[in-house]
Design an enzyme around this catalytic site. Structure first.
Site, PDB file in Angstrom:
ATOM      1  N   ARG A  60     -43.110  46.371 -42.003  1.00 14.26           N
ATOM      2  CA  ARG A  60     -42.972  45.873 -40.629  1.00 14.26           C
ATOM      3  C   ARG A  60     -42.207  46.883 -39.776  1.00 14.26           C
ATOM      4  O   ARG A  60     -42.528  47.101 -38.603  1.00 14.26           O
ATOM      5  CB  ARG A  60     -42.280  44.500 -40.635  1.00 14.26           C
ATOM      6  CG  ARG A  60     -42.193  43.854 -39.260  1.00 14.26           C
ATOM      7  CD  ARG A  60     -41.773  42.388 -39.333  1.00 14.26           C
ATOM      8  NE  ARG A  60     -40.406  42.244 -39.822  1.00 14.26           N
ATOM      9  CZ  ARG A  60     -39.830  41.074 -40.085  1.00 14.26           C
ATOM     10  NH1 ARG A  60     -40.495  39.935 -39.906  1.00 14.26           N
ATOM     11  NH2 ARG A  60     -38.588  40.999 -40.522  1.00 14.26           N
ATOM     12  N   LYS A 159     -39.527  43.995 -34.792  1.00 10.55           N
ATOM     13  CA  LYS A 159     -38.126  43.685 -34.482  1.00 10.55           C
ATOM     14  C   LYS A 159     -37.604  44.825 -33.612  1.00 10.55           C
ATOM     15  O   LYS A 159     -37.069  45.815 -34.115  1.00 10.55           O
ATOM     16  CB  LYS A 159     -37.315  43.550 -35.770  1.00 10.55           C
ATOM     17  CG  LYS A 159     -37.531  42.190 -36.432  1.00 10.55           C
ATOM     18  CD  LYS A 159     -36.769  42.046 -37.723  1.00 10.55           C
ATOM     19  CE  LYS A 159     -35.286  41.863 -37.528  1.00 10.55           C
ATOM     20  NZ  LYS A 159     -34.900  40.553 -37.023  1.00 10.55           N
ATOM     21  N   GLU A 193     -39.949  30.124 -30.975  1.00 14.37           N
ATOM     22  CA  GLU A 193     -39.094  30.318 -32.155  1.00 14.37           C
ATOM     23  C   GLU A 193     -37.650  30.222 -31.707  1.00 14.37           C
ATOM     24  O   GLU A 193     -37.367  30.103 -30.511  1.00 14.37           O
ATOM     25  CB  GLU A 193     -39.385  31.674 -32.809  1.00 14.37           C
ATOM     26  CG  GLU A 193     -39.135  32.849 -31.876  1.00 14.37           C
ATOM     27  CD  GLU A 193     -39.522  34.207 -32.454  1.00 14.37           C
ATOM     28  OE1 GLU A 193     -39.684  34.319 -33.676  1.00 14.37           O
ATOM     29  OE2 GLU A 193     -39.634  35.152 -31.658  1.00 14.37           O
TER      30      GLU A 193
HETATM   31  N1  PMP Z   1     -37.865  35.448 -35.293  1.00 12.64           N
HETATM   32  C1  PMP Z   1     -36.954  36.312 -34.825  1.00 12.64           C
HETATM   33  C2  PMP Z   1     -36.852  36.538 -33.368  1.00 12.64           C
HETATM   34  C3  PMP Z   1     -36.114  37.011 -35.708  1.00 12.64           C
HETATM   35  O1  PMP Z   1     -35.209  37.878 -35.252  1.00 12.64           O
HETATM   36  C4  PMP Z   1     -36.215  36.743 -37.096  1.00 12.64           C
HETATM   37  C5  PMP Z   1     -35.303  37.451 -38.063  1.00 12.64           C
HETATM   38  N2  PMP Z   1     -35.819  38.671 -38.461  1.00 12.64           N
HETATM   39  C6  PMP Z   1     -37.184  35.832 -37.542  1.00 12.64           C
HETATM   40  C7  PMP Z   1     -37.994  35.203 -36.609  1.00 12.64           C
HETATM   41  C8  PMP Z   1     -37.393  35.600 -39.001  1.00 12.64           C
HETATM   42  O2  PMP Z   1     -37.984  36.732 -39.588  1.00 12.64           O
HETATM   43  P1  PMP Z   1     -37.804  37.089 -41.121  1.00 12.64           P
HETATM   44  O3  PMP Z   1     -38.132  35.848 -41.868  1.00 12.64           O
HETATM   45  O4  PMP Z   1     -38.776  38.173 -41.358  1.00 12.64           O
HETATM   46  O5  PMP Z   1     -36.391  37.486 -41.317  1.00 12.64           O
END
Ligand code: PMP
Length: 311
Positions: A60, A159, A193
């Site tokens: 990613r 990210k 989210e």
């Molecule tokens: N949404 C956002 C905006 C985030 O910053 C994160 C944390 N990385 C997540 C969802 C969850 O992603 P992950 O499960 O890959 O950590």
């Protein structure tokens, strides 16, 4: 406060924690073009440690850099090795791992196409992101006055450093208002989210979460939970959700690498379900911890092992 470790991997070198510094005119510091990751390693019963889904996180990062037009000279395998090396050298048998690729010092215009890309990997111990009590009893959520920017303006599948200003505003507003976390809607008013977590709800035993083709990060924990929930026999639907669907749901929970699986007991002063951690949420939380800590080895491809005592 971040707990200091010994070493930071910085542009291919291992440097002392206190020497991992940048110039004040570092481009990303001003304009936010950079990508980062949040990864966890867990200690297992057999004394080994395993980084959970390291390859997916680094993929990613690398894909995110490409999407954001940040040149990156390292391969996925090289960056994976660097993460393992850093955690091991810092003697951390369980930790949070933060790789970041950012635009360095050089030109100060917005585009700054010729500036060097810098890559760093830091590791430190990090407990429950939303508190241990939150994991057990659930947290209180507030729908933010800030929306997730439209999919036309923000590339939510990476990210991206600067994108987090939107999350910070939402999270700070929620904390100042006495809540634990912020729920963001998208520009059409649908559930997106939380500031750093994906969101799920449960209704009549069926699990729902917003679809990937919306303004959400494709969370690796989200993907893990969808996989293990289906394997457990639950139906999971990825679909558009509204805030009133969440108000009326039997259960709501959030997930992310840092937040793991955190129940939501209240949203906008409305009690969700019975007002605590729901049954499906806790079943998934238990399975998630079994999976990341290696009690459940259904998916051996999800682990990158290392052993601190081998040094
Ligand atoms: N949404 C956002 C905006 C985030 O910053 C994160 C944390 N990385 C997540 C969802 C969850 O992603 P992950 O499960 O890959 O950590």
């Amino acid at each position: 406060m971040v707990t200091k470790a010994e070493t930071v991997w910085f542009d291919g070198e291992l440097v002392n924690w206190d020497d991992a510094k940048v110039h004040v005119l570092t481009h990303t510091l001003h304009y936010g073009l950079g990508v980062f990751e949040g990864i966890r390693a867990y200690r297992r019963e057999d004394g080994r440690s395993a980084i959970f889904r390291l390859r997916e996180h680094i993929e990613r990062l690398v894909k995110g850099a490409r999407m954001m037009t940040i040149p990156l000279d390292y391969s996925v395998d090289e960056l994976m090795d660097a993460c393992v090396k850093t955690a091991k050298l810092n003697r951390l048998d369980g930790c949070y791992i933060r790789p970041i690729a950012f635009v360095g010092y050089g030109e100060m215009g917005v585009a700054a196409m010729g500036n060097p890309t810098r890559v760093a990997i830091a590791t430190w111990p990090w407990g429950a992101y939303l508190g241990a009590a939150g994991l057990t009893h659930g947290v209180r959520l507030k729908t933010s006055s800030f929306t997730r920017p439209s999919v036309a303006s923000q590339l939510s599948k990476g990210k991206v450093c600067g994108h987090y200003v939107n999350s910070i505003l939402a999270k700070r507003e929620a904390l100042l208002d006495g809540y634990d976390e912020a729920l963001l809607l998208d520009t059409d008013g649908y559930v997106s989210e939380a500031s750093g977590e994906n969101i799920f709800m449960v209704e009549n035993g069926v699990i729902y979460t917003p679809q990937l083709g919306s303004a959400i990060l494709g969370g690796i924990t989200r993907d893990t939970l969808i996989t293990i929930a289906r394997e457990h026999g639950y139906e999971v639907r990825e679909t558009q959700l509204t805030r009133d669907m969440l108000y009326l749901a039997d259960e709501v929970f959030m997930c992310g690498t840092a937040a793991e699986v955190t129940p939501v007991r209240e949203l906008d002063q409305r009690t969700i379900g019975q007002g605590g951690a729901g049954e499906v949420t806790m079943t998934l939380q238990k399975r998630y911890f079994d999976v990341v800590k290696g009690e459940d080895m259904t998916h051996p491809e999800w682990y990158t092992f290392y052993q601190v005592s081998n040094l």
